[in-house]
Design a protein around this motif. Structure first.
Motif, PDB file in Angstrom:
ATOM      1  N   ALA A 252      41.596  43.785  92.593  1.00  0.00           N
ATOM      2  CA  ALA A 252      41.753  44.398  91.274  1.00  0.00           C
ATOM      3  C   ALA A 252      41.250  43.476  90.183  1.00  0.00           C
ATOM      4  CB  ALA A 252      43.223  44.742  91.024  1.00  0.00           C
TER       5      ALA A 252
ATOM      6  N   PHE B 144      42.211  42.364  86.313  1.00  0.00           N
ATOM      7  CA  PHE B 144      43.225  42.321  85.269  1.00  0.00           C
ATOM      8  C   PHE B 144      42.610  41.670  84.037  1.00  0.00           C
ATOM      9  CE2 PHE B 144      47.096  43.547  87.509  1.00  0.00           C
ATOM     10  CZ  PHE B 144      46.698  43.423  88.822  1.00  0.00           C
TER      11      PHE B 144
ATOM     12  N   GLY C 287      46.649  45.422  84.150  1.00  0.00           N
ATOM     13  CA  GLY C 287      45.710  45.876  85.160  1.00  0.00           C
ATOM     14  C   GLY C 287      44.654  46.770  84.544  1.00  0.00           C
TER      15      GLY C 287
ATOM     16  N   LEU D   9      48.525  48.271  89.796  1.00  0.00           N
ATOM     17  CA  LEU D   9      47.907  47.731  88.576  1.00  0.00           C
ATOM     18  C   LEU D   9      48.963  47.265  87.573  1.00  0.00           C
ATOM     19  CD1 LEU D   9      44.862  50.061  87.861  1.00  0.00           C
ATOM     20  CD2 LEU D   9      44.868  47.754  88.853  1.00  0.00           C
TER      21      LEU D   9
ATOM     22  N   HIS E  62      50.988  42.662  88.475  1.00  0.00           N
ATOM     23  CA  HIS E  62      50.098  41.511  88.639  1.00  0.00           C
ATOM     24  C   HIS E  62      50.812  40.345  89.325  1.00  0.00           C
ATOM     25  CE1 HIS E  62      52.050  40.419  84.778  1.00  0.00           C
ATOM     26  NE2 HIS E  62      51.806  39.175  85.144  1.00  0.00           N
TER      27      HIS E  62
END
Length: 125
Positions: A35, A37, A47, A106, A109
C-alpha cells in the motif's frame, strides 16, 4: 530483511501528474499486501491506495478516479489531477497478512510491518 525504496516524488503544479514507484527487496514481497500511505506535516498518516495478494485494489475516497495503483516489478502509484491537499511524504508499505485480516487495511497503517523511507510530493496551487 525486507527493504522498500520509493522514488518519483517531486514538485508539480495543481492539475499535474506524478508517478511514484517502490522497489522491494526481496522482490517476492511485491506479491504480498502492499500500500501507499501519505503524511502531511501535523497530520496523521493516511492510506492512499493498496493492493492485496490477489490483486484487489483499494483507494481512499479522496483519490478515487485520480490515482491508480499497480504492481509489476515495482509497486507504482500514478497520480493525476493533483491537488495541493495531496502534498506530503508518501510511503510504501508491505505486510504479509494485514490485507487478508482487515478489509479496511488502508486505515490500519500501524499493522503494516515494513516501510520505505518516504518520498516527498509537493503540489502548488
Amino acid at each position: 530483511q525486507v527493504q522498500l525504496v520509493e522514488s518519483g516524488g517531486g514538485s508539480v503544479q495543481a492539475g499535474g501528474s506524478l508517478r511514484l514507484s517502490c522497489a522491494a527487496s526481496p522482490s517476492t514481497y511485491l506479491r504480498y499486501c502492499m500500500a501507499w500511505f501519505r503524511q502531511a506535516p501535523g497530520k496523521e498518516r493516511e492510506g492512499v491506495a493498496g493492493i492485496d495478494t490477489r490483486g484487489n485494489l483499494a483507494y481512499a475516497d479522496s483519490v478515487k478516479g485520480r490515482f491508480t495503483i499497480s504492481r509489476d516489478n515495482t509497486l507504482n502509484l500514478q497520480m493525476n489531477s493533483l491537488k495541493p491537499e495531496d502534498s506530503g511524504t508518501y510511503y510504501c508499505a508491505a505486510d504479509r497478512v494485514v490485507c487478508e485480516e482487515y478489509s479496511d487495511y488502508l486505515n490500519r497503517h500501524t499493522d503494516f510491518r515494513y516501510w520505505g523511507q518516504g518520498t516527498q510530493v509537493t503540489v502548488s496551487s
